[in-house]
Design a protein around this motif. Structure first.
Motif, short mmCIF file in Angstrom:
data_model
loop_
_atom_site.label_atom_id
_atom_site.label_comp_id
_atom_site.label_asym_id
_atom_site.label_seq_id
_atom_site.Cartn_x
_atom_site.Cartn_y
_atom_site.Cartn_z
N PHE A 133 -9.26 26.19 -18.53
CA PHE A 133 -9.24 25.10 -17.53
C PHE A 133 -7.81 24.88 -17.04
N GLN A 134 -7.58 25.24 -15.80
CA GLN A 134 -6.22 25.17 -15.28
C GLN A 134 -6.19 24.49 -13.91
N LYS A 135 -5.01 24.03 -13.57
CA LYS A 135 -4.76 23.47 -12.24
C LYS A 135 -3.43 24.06 -11.76
N HIS A 136 -3.44 24.68 -10.60
CA HIS A 136 -2.25 25.35 -10.09
C HIS A 136 -1.72 24.65 -8.84
N TYR A 137 -0.42 24.66 -8.70
CA TYR A 137 0.21 24.09 -7.50
C TYR A 137 1.27 25.03 -6.96
N TYR A 138 1.48 24.98 -5.66
CA TYR A 138 2.77 25.34 -5.10
C TYR A 138 3.43 24.00 -4.79
N GLY A 139 4.53 23.68 -5.38
CA GLY A 139 5.21 22.43 -5.08
C GLY A 139 4.87 21.31 -6.05
N GLY A 140 5.53 20.17 -5.83
CA GLY A 140 5.32 19.02 -6.69
C GLY A 140 4.16 18.18 -6.21
N ASP A 141 3.78 17.21 -7.03
CA ASP A 141 2.73 16.28 -6.64
C ASP A 141 3.05 14.93 -7.28
N SER A 142 3.28 13.92 -6.44
CA SER A 142 3.72 12.63 -6.97
C SER A 142 2.56 11.76 -7.44
N ASP A 143 1.37 12.30 -7.44
CA ASP A 143 0.24 11.51 -7.93
C ASP A 143 -0.88 12.43 -8.42
N HIS A 144 -0.97 12.58 -9.72
CA HIS A 144 -1.99 13.48 -10.29
C HIS A 144 -3.40 12.86 -10.30
N ALA A 145 -3.49 11.57 -9.95
CA ALA A 145 -4.79 10.91 -10.00
C ALA A 145 -5.79 11.68 -9.15
N ASN A 146 -6.96 11.86 -9.65
CA ASN A 146 -8.08 12.52 -8.95
C ASN A 146 -7.94 14.04 -8.84
N ASN A 147 -6.84 14.62 -9.36
CA ASN A 147 -6.75 16.09 -9.37
C ASN A 147 -7.51 16.61 -10.58
N LYS A 148 -8.29 17.65 -10.34
CA LYS A 148 -9.18 18.13 -11.41
C LYS A 148 -8.90 19.57 -11.80
N THR A 187 0.83 -1.21 0.00
CA THR A 187 0.00 0.00 0.00
C THR A 187 0.86 1.26 0.00
N PRO A 188 0.64 2.15 -0.98
CA PRO A 188 1.36 3.42 -0.94
C PRO A 188 0.72 4.36 0.07
N ALA A 189 1.55 5.13 0.78
CA ALA A 189 0.98 6.19 1.62
C ALA A 189 0.34 7.21 0.69
N PRO A 190 -0.72 7.89 1.14
CA PRO A 190 -1.32 8.92 0.27
C PRO A 190 -0.26 9.95 -0.12
N ALA A 191 -0.35 10.44 -1.35
CA ALA A 191 0.57 11.50 -1.76
C ALA A 191 0.34 12.71 -0.85
N ALA A 192 1.43 13.26 -0.32
CA ALA A 192 1.29 14.42 0.57
C ALA A 192 0.69 15.57 -0.21
N GLU A 193 -0.30 16.20 0.36
CA GLU A 193 -0.91 17.37 -0.28
C GLU A 193 0.14 18.48 -0.32
N PRO A 194 0.48 19.02 -1.50
CA PRO A 194 1.44 20.12 -1.51
C PRO A 194 0.85 21.32 -0.77
N PRO A 195 1.70 22.20 -0.24
CA PRO A 195 1.14 23.38 0.43
C PRO A 195 0.30 24.20 -0.55
N GLY A 196 -0.69 24.87 -0.04
CA GLY A 196 -1.55 25.69 -0.89
C GLY A 196 -1.68 27.08 -0.33
N ARG A 197 -2.29 27.95 -1.10
CA ARG A 197 -2.45 29.35 -0.69
C ARG A 197 -3.25 29.44 0.61
N SER A 198 -4.21 28.51 0.76
CA SER A 198 -5.08 28.60 1.94
C SER A 198 -4.34 28.21 3.22
N ASP A 199 -3.14 27.66 3.09
CA ASP A 199 -2.36 27.30 4.28
C ASP A 199 -1.68 28.51 4.91
#
Lengths: 318, 133
Positions: B48-63, A218-230
């Protein structure tokens, strides 16, 4: 001077970020973009430093305007270990699944991409309009001072991407027989359901485990990157770079992974990867030699320009 | 394309986040700002855009976010991005398509803030992005 903060997601949740030390410095190192040799791999390695160079220029400018956060983010850089660092012209042992008993235990098949993903600089998140305006002004200043930087970044990345695609296209067909040998060895060692040719066409590592008749981990959930709302409105915060995502191997996946590692040794798989990589790299280096040489000249010219434009500032400060 | 099933932990984490965080790991409603990494879905518009601060090792379910209607769409980022704009301060961004036991292919996007079209081998094939490759 604006106060800089370091925040972990937990500290953000508790609204208890730590103020950073006041002494923040930046050094701009134009020599990092000078290729060590005229070989394409060397030129691309130097060109990859253009992003960091821009970051140093930006951090230097922002620091001068009283914003230490970009410099703090640079200081947080956590490098990926060499064995997990992919360049345009390299294939890593772990690109083909677990390559050592340690990797078999920690990552199995399903987490074998995770160590490649970690590292980087700190992440700057701003909800401060003044910071954002100043960052825009600093970027504009960088463009005026070094008009060739942005086009050179685009050109270098385009070449690197083209070279990577050509390298993989040449190396992979040569590796298919070696991969099939390795998988056939696994099949014979207690995994009769594993179909080597079908496994090669499966893009999901955990599905390959299932194909072998084993329950994957089982992979750990991908850590949510920081966001503006943080970050509270009006503040800028710096978050640490991504940590390695964790994976829990199941007992069955561990045994399968260990067999896969032992079969790599039994079939001389890594020697074959090395040979295929070396051959493909040589061909690609010859094919793209002229573009590499032109890029090398432009990198040297940019480094010279930066050195020249740095001198008056140094003299003024002394 | 690589698929991971979301664990129960991931579901709880998403539900606990704010609406803006769920919609967008960047700033949610505005343009592609300094320090953001921005993905765009279509070849001929930037709606239609998706913005991040930082990386994301799994794009699944991101909309993707609909910038015209200010709403989250059902359109998945994974395997559906056409352009990337990297406004990160110091890092290139690497967009990767994992290929199981075959070597991954990737595109490195420079941090010069330009919208850059993903190459054929990664366009509509993205699994993840990382900073500072």
């Amino acid at each position: 001077m604006n106060k800089a903060w370091i925040c972990t997601p937990l500290l953000v949740a508790l609204s208890a970020c730590q103020p950073l030390a006041d002494s923040v410095g930046v050094s701009v190192d134009p020599d990092a973009i000078r290729p060590a040799s005229s070989r394409l791999s060397s030129v691309l390695t130097a060109a990859a430093e253009l992003g960091q160079l821009r970051g140093e220029l930006l951090a230097e400018c922002m620091l001068g305007e009283g914003f230490p956060q970009p410099a703090e983010a640079l200081a947080m850089r956590r490098s990926v270990p060499e064995r997990y660092r992919t360049t345009a012209l390299t294939l890593l042992p772990i690109d083909f699944g677990p390559s050592t008993d340690v990797e078999a235990r920690i990552y199995g098949f399903g987490g074998s991409t995770f160590p490649i993903d970690a590292g980087g600089d700190g992440v700057v998140v701003s909800r401060d309009d003044k910071f954002d305006r100043e960052a825009d002004l600093c970027q504009a200043r960088i463009e005026r001072r070094l008009p060739s930087l942005s086009p050179l970044q685009t050109q270098a990345a385009a070449l690197s991407n083209k070279v990577r695609a050509a390298f993989v296209e040449r190396a992979y067909p040569r590796l298919v027989p070696a991969l099939l040998d390795r998988l056939e060895c696994v099949r014979r060692k207690g995994y009769p359901k594993l179909a080597p040719a079908r496994a090669l066409h499966n893009e999901d590592m955990r599905a390959i485990v299932e194909m072998a008749g084993v329950t994957p981990g089982t992979p750990a959930p991908a850590a949510e990157p920081p966001g503006r709302s943080d970050v509270p409105i009006g503040e800028v915060r710096v978050f640490p770079p991504a940590s390695t995502r964790t994976y829990t191997t199941s007992p069955g996946e561990l045994k399968l992974s260990e067999t896969y590692v032992s079969c790599a040794k039994a079939t001389n798989f890594f020697d074959k990867v090395q040979a295929a990589s070396d051959d493909a790299r040589s061909e690609v280096e010859v094919f793209h030699a002229r573009e590499g040489s032109e890029l090398a000249d432009e990198l040297e010219a940019l480094a010279d320009t930066i050195v020249r434009t740095q001198e008056p500032e140094t003299e003024r400060q002394s | 394309m690589r698929v991971f099933l979301a664990s129960a932990g991931a579901v709880v984490m998403v539900m606990a986040g704010s609406a803006a965080a769920v919609a967008d790991n960047g700033d949610g409603l505005e343009g592609c700002n300094q320090y953001e990494i921005c993905f765009n879905r279509d070849a001929d518009n930037y709606r239609f855009q998706k913005h991040y601060y930082g990386g994301d090792s799994d794009h699944a379910n991101n909309k993707f976010w609909d910038k015209v209607n200010n709403s989250l769409t059902g359109s998945l980022l994974e395997d559906n991005a056409y352009h990337v704009r990297n406004r990160d301060g110091s890092c290139y961004v690497r967009v990767t398509d994992w290929n199981g036991l075959a070597p991954s292919v990737h595109d490195d996007i420079p941090n010069n803030g330009n919208w850059i079209r993903l190459n054929d081998n990664v366009r509509n094939q993205n699994n993840e992005h990382k900073r500072c490759p």
